[in-house]
Write an enzyme that holds these catalytic residues in place. Structure first.
Site, PDB file in Angstrom:
ATOM      1  N   HIS A  82       0.837  -1.200   0.000  1.00 53.69           N
ATOM      2  CA  HIS A  82       0.000   0.000   0.000  1.00 53.69           C
ATOM      3  C   HIS A  82       0.873   1.251   0.000  1.00 53.69           C
ATOM      4  O   HIS A  82       1.888   1.309   0.680  1.00 53.69           O
ATOM      5  CB  HIS A  82      -0.900   0.025   1.245  1.00 53.69           C
ATOM      6  CG  HIS A  82      -1.866   1.150   1.224  1.00 53.69           C
ATOM      7  ND1 HIS A  82      -3.064   1.081   0.555  1.00 53.69           N
ATOM      8  CD2 HIS A  82      -1.798   2.394   1.761  1.00 53.69           C
ATOM      9  CE1 HIS A  82      -3.703   2.234   0.688  1.00 53.69           C
ATOM     10  NE2 HIS A  82      -2.956   3.045   1.414  1.00 53.69           N
ATOM     11  N   ASP A 161     -14.351   3.675   8.227  1.00 55.23           N
ATOM     12  CA  ASP A 161     -13.282   4.509   7.650  1.00 55.23           C
ATOM     13  C   ASP A 161     -13.795   5.292   6.447  1.00 55.23           C
ATOM     14  O   ASP A 161     -13.463   6.462   6.269  1.00 55.23           O
ATOM     15  CB  ASP A 161     -12.078   3.659   7.236  1.00 55.23           C
ATOM     16  CG  ASP A 161     -11.095   4.499   6.428  1.00 55.23           C
ATOM     17  OD1 ASP A 161     -10.541   5.444   7.004  1.00 55.23           O
ATOM     18  OD2 ASP A 161     -10.941   4.257   5.220  1.00 55.23           O
ATOM     19  N   ARG A 168     -13.512  13.764   7.262  1.00 56.89           N
ATOM     20  CA  ARG A 168     -12.206  14.422   7.445  1.00 56.89           C
ATOM     21  C   ARG A 168     -11.847  15.277   6.240  1.00 56.89           C
ATOM     22  O   ARG A 168     -11.272  16.354   6.367  1.00 56.89           O
ATOM     23  CB  ARG A 168     -11.124  13.363   7.678  1.00 56.89           C
ATOM     24  CG  ARG A 168     -11.208  12.701   9.042  1.00 56.89           C
ATOM     25  CD  ARG A 168     -10.374  11.433   9.084  1.00 56.89           C
ATOM     26  NE  ARG A 168      -8.986  11.659   8.747  1.00 56.89           N
ATOM     27  CZ  ARG A 168      -8.204  10.787   8.111  1.00 56.89           C
ATOM     28  NH1 ARG A 168      -8.663   9.608   7.749  1.00 56.89           N
ATOM     29  NH2 ARG A 168      -6.954  11.075   7.844  1.00 56.89           N
ATOM     30  N   SER A 183      -6.730   4.798   9.428  1.00 53.94           N
ATOM     31  CA  SER A 183      -7.536   4.713   8.207  1.00 53.94           C
ATOM     32  C   SER A 183      -6.932   3.675   7.245  1.00 53.94           C
ATOM     33  O   SER A 183      -7.619   2.758   6.773  1.00 53.94           O
ATOM     34  CB  SER A 183      -7.580   6.104   7.555  1.00 53.94           C
ATOM     35  OG  SER A 183      -8.054   6.035   6.244  1.00 53.94           O
ATOM     36  N   LYS A 187      -8.230  -0.720   6.652  1.00 54.84           N
ATOM     37  CA  LYS A 187      -8.581  -1.337   5.357  1.00 54.84           C
ATOM     38  C   LYS A 187      -7.642  -2.497   5.038  1.00 54.84           C
ATOM     39  O   LYS A 187      -8.062  -3.532   4.531  1.00 54.84           O
ATOM     40  CB  LYS A 187      -8.499  -0.286   4.244  1.00 54.84           C
ATOM     41  CG  LYS A 187      -9.654   0.701   4.292  1.00 54.84           C
ATOM     42  CD  LYS A 187      -9.498   1.809   3.282  1.00 54.84           C
ATOM     43  CE  LYS A 187      -8.457   2.810   3.687  1.00 54.84           C
ATOM     44  NZ  LYS A 187      -8.645   4.179   3.321  1.00 54.84           N
TER      45      LYS A 187
END
Ligand code: URA
Length: 435
Positions: A82, A161, A168, A183, A187
């Site tokens: 990621h 999230d 946000r 966050s 995931k």
């Protein structure tokens, strides 16, 4: 328990308990805690921060707010990757077929671009017909058969999230370390892989603008992953200029394909190799970095990584002929040069400005519902450390709309910081972070 009291507690700088964090996330997910109270809480968190324990509790509560995928039907050690989001970041497009070509299963959830950063799904959709909306069954079948599948985040994966991120985004509470770490990791933990490799960007084009903050974010995420029982590591990589030369969806896909053919920009290859070697080590496919790098180079040299990309594109409905004939990707109507107005050396290319220029051309999303033009973008001709003479071409702009061209060119010119002295240009790889 009352949300009002929890806001007051955080406002005073006190720690929230595990039960309080669960109460808050469960209530926000089912709608019993309204947006305005949650907004007050995220702002209080921005000012007071969260402890390590609170950040882990927040991550786990968000992970458990929806489905947690079970990938046990897939054989082997599944390693996810990621990135915290960058400009010109086409890493997954080159990296995942390399890893899959080495027999390591890649079962990945990806996102779309928002704001100045791009997203893997948009890039993959440059292949006509390609879809990331596949069933869990097809997802697992593809990973078992060809070792690779990339899906979009399903609606019920960490829904807390999803809701919190949207809040946000409009309350200026995105760039808080615990909120970002929880966050991303909620995931990643919900998507079921066994190990996680993180690319934490640092610099002007990243959420974290300096190395100290990026290091803190990387450490927070690595420690959350490790506590949740996943092997996790992070690489901090430079975003004080876009990665590679290409910015814009199909231009980036072409650059990733060039890299799989053995070419490609040096900084981009460095990031691919750094992340990939960690993935191969975690999967037990390589004993050390040196062996991993050798294996990666081998599947580039023998063409099997490129072949794997074609196989993957085809398995998800895309036209794989584009992999072997990149002239087929749609071309923007016009190519315009941006020229230097002064002499010197490139010190920095404000990646965020370049990302915004690409978005201005129509290549990025201003809102979640924006339709993007896959053919527009920018090819950088000068990168940090390069010498520049007045009139030299700094970048090529690929555009379809003259009205969007001028503002984009201004942004690109403004993004180039040119000074008299030649700068020291360090490696794109800043640090490795392990628990
Ligand atoms: N990416 C995410 O998924 N969440 C954040 O908070 C920031 C970047």
């Amino acid at each position: 328990m009352r949300m009002y009291d929890l806001i007051e507690k955080k406002k005073q700088g006190l720690e929230l308990s595990t039960d309080e964090i669960r109460f808050m996330i469960d209530g926000f997910t089912d709608g019993s805690i309204p947006d305005y109270q949650m907004s007050a809480m995220t702002m209080a968190i921005c000012f007071q921060g969260m402890s390590k324990r609170e950040t882990v509790d927040l991550t786990l509560a968000m992970r458990d707010s929806g489905d947690v995928l079970d990938l046990s039907a897939i054989e082997g050690i599944k390693v996810d990757k990621h990135s915290t989001g960058g400009v010109g970041d086409k890493t997954s497009l080159a990296l995942t077929p390399i890893i899959a070509a080495l027999g390591v299963p890649v079962a990945k959830m990806s996102g779309r671009g928002l704001g100045h950063t791009g997203g893997t799904i948009d890039k993959l959709e440059c292949f006509p017909g390609f879809t990331t909306e596949i069933s869990e069954e097809t997802f697992c079948k593809n990973v078992n058969n060809i070792k690779i599948a990339i899906a979009g985040q399903t609606a019920n994966l960490a829904p807390a999230d999803k809701k919190l991120y949207a809040l946000r985004d409009v309350t200026d509470t995105v760039d808080q370390m615990s909120l970002i770490a929880s966050s991303i990791m909620s995931k990643k933990l919900a998507s079921g892989s066994d190990a996680i490799v993180l690319d934490v960007k640092t610099g002007n084009g990243a959420f974290m603008k300096n190395l100290e903050d990026s290091r803190a974010l990387a450490k927070a995420m690595v420690s959350i992953g490790t506590m949740a029982g996943k092997k996790t590591a992070a690489v901090i990589t430079d975003m004080d200029q876009p990665l590679g030369y290409a910015v814009g969806n199909s231009l980036e896909v072409i650059e990733a394909i060039e890299t799989l053919k053995g070419g490609g920009p040096e900084d981009f290859k460095e990031v691919v190799f750094a992340l990939g070697s960690l993935m191969l080590e975690f999967a037990g496919r390589a004993k050390n970095q040196e062996e991993a790098r050798g294996l990666m180079q081998q599947v580039i040299d023998d063409g099997s990584a490129l072949q794997k990309l074609a196989e993957f594109v085809s398995a998800q409905g895309g036209d794989a002929s584009y992999v072997f004939d990149t002239d087929r990707f749609p071309k923007a109507k016009k190519v315009t040069e941006v020229k230097a107005v002064k002499e010197g050396f490139v010190h920095r290319i404000l990646a965020e400005e370049i990302g915004i220029a690409c978005m201005t051309l129509g290549g990025g999303r201003e809102t979640k519902d924006s339709v993007i033009d896959l053919s527009v973008g920018i090819i950088l001709k000068k990168k940090n450390g390069d010498a520049v003479k007045k009139g030299d071409v700094l970048a090529l702009v690929y555009s379809n709309d003259d009205q969007k061209l001028e503002p984009a060119m201004d942004k690109i010119l403004h993004a180039y910081e040119i000074e008299d002295e030649k700068p020291e240009v360090g490696s794109v790889i800043k640090e490795f972070i392990f628990e």
